[in-house]
Design a protein around this motif. Sequence first.
Motif, PDB file in Angstrom:
ATOM      1  N   ILE A 102     114.256  -9.301 125.495  1.00 35.91           N
ATOM      2  CA  ILE A 102     112.933  -8.805 126.172  1.00 35.91           C
ATOM      3  C   ILE A 102     111.961 -10.225 126.082  1.00 35.91           C
ATOM      4  N   GLY A 103     110.760 -10.602 127.148  1.00 33.65           N
ATOM      5  CA  GLY A 103     109.615 -11.407 126.310  1.00 33.65           C
ATOM      6  C   GLY A 103     108.996 -10.266 127.186  1.00 33.65           C
ATOM      7  N   LEU A 125     112.339   1.663 126.939  1.00 35.77           N
ATOM      8  CA  LEU A 125     112.716   0.303 126.837  1.00 35.77           C
ATOM      9  C   LEU A 125     113.581   0.050 128.128  1.00 35.77           C
ATOM     10  N   ALA A 126     113.468  -0.259 129.091  1.00 35.36           N
ATOM     11  CA  ALA A 126     115.279  -0.650 130.442  1.00 35.36           C
ATOM     12  C   ALA A 126     115.260  -1.785 129.770  1.00 35.36           C
ATOM     13  N   ASP A 127     115.283  -2.003 130.575  1.00 35.04           N
ATOM     14  CA  ASP A 127     115.639  -4.153 130.616  1.00 35.04           C
ATOM     15  C   ASP A 127     114.555  -5.221 131.002  1.00 35.04           C
ATOM     16  N   SER A 128     115.335  -5.993 130.518  1.00 33.45           N
ATOM     17  CA  SER A 128     114.284  -6.773 130.006  1.00 33.45           C
ATOM     18  C   SER A 128     113.445  -7.064 130.898  1.00 33.45           C
ATOM     19  N   GLY A 129     113.883  -6.509 132.496  1.00 33.41           N
ATOM     20  CA  GLY A 129     112.702  -7.295 133.747  1.00 33.41           C
ATOM     21  C   GLY A 129     111.330  -5.985 133.840  1.00 33.41           C
ATOM     22  N   SER A 130     111.484  -4.196 133.330  1.00 29.95           N
ATOM     23  CA  SER A 130     110.956  -3.988 133.475  1.00 29.95           C
ATOM     24  C   SER A 130     109.977  -3.467 132.617  1.00 29.95           C
ATOM     25  N   PRO A 131     109.415  -2.010 132.692  1.00 33.26           N
ATOM     26  CA  PRO A 131     108.007  -2.539 132.576  1.00 33.26           C
ATOM     27  C   PRO A 131     108.332  -1.646 131.053  1.00 33.26           C
TER      28      PRO A 131
END
Length: 372
Positions: free
Chosen positions: A323-324, A346-352
């Motif tokens: 994640i970035g 965390l959830a995934d690389s595209g979620s807050p």
Amino acid sequence: MKATLERTELLKSLTHVHRVVERRNTIPILSNVMLQAEGGELKLRATDLDLEVIETIPAMIEVPGATTVPAHMIYEIVRKLPDGSQVVLEASGDDTTLDIRAGRSRFALQMLPTSDFPDMTAGDFTHAFVIPAGGIRKLIDATQFAISTEETRYYLNGIYMHAVEADGGVKFRAVATDGHRLAQSELPAPEGAEGMPGIIVPRKTVGEIQKLLEDPEAEVKVELSETKIRFTTGPIVLTSKLIDGSFPDYGRVIPKNNDKELRVDRDVFKEAVDRVSTISSERGRAVKLALSEGKLVLTVTNPDSGSATEELMVEYEADDMEIGFNSKYLLDIAGQLSADAALFRLADSGSPTLIQEDGKEDTLFVLMPMRV
């Protein structure tokens, strides 16, 4: 008007009030500070029409009266007077200038009539409560960095304060967001805060409150209505207009089901992000976090200057993921954490991502990811 007082007391008070005055004003009276001498006290008042600061200090009053003089000019004069000197403020016989005397120094400043000076004190306040200065500072310190500077979204240019029903009773909560990150902090609501309207305190006011609340043990009286807020602590009274707008429903962006937990030493993480971000470009600022069991690898790649990586031992047992984030935003949040360990949910690389101090529920941060 004629008043004599300690240079130290006058300088301290002018330091507080002159900051409110804008250096460039199209309305001459707004460049001035109002001085009112009566009853053994000198009252100083300054405003920019959105924010007003009043401070009262002891003085020897020989002739009561009131006048206004240029705020930044009198501040600079008093600042440069000898330490420990007695300052005499005396209006001239024709009421056109204010004489300032200390030792062998003498100045004469042009005065403007007090009748032109605006008054922000009118209007009723519907709610009032008392809160320790340390509590207000905690809420502001934890959220101020996330205030938006984008003028078009004016309703985000401040801290949203409101009372909310939460676990264990009513909480007094502060929230700020700029759309990329969100900061929320709360403490038990003081008596009188229940049912208060949700208010947005402007950025400039927030900054002034921070500077004025020097003693964390002091009590602060807070009075508010739907359009104004007033803080009173000791001899200082700060009154401010509120931002007229609706703060967004921030609860929708706080993730509830982020199931991947990362625990990391706050200082180690902060220093590592700071080191690798040295490579990042001013525009990009992206840092990639690669997570695997017990390990976190931070990576920054800049096509113009090179790359940097650093590996940290962490507590992480979920699936591998990358994640970035904006490195500056990560450092801002890490700077607000006081506990030794930071907890990332965390959830995934595209979620807050939700960030908190491990073991503390009263402050949380939400950070939107970047593509890396």
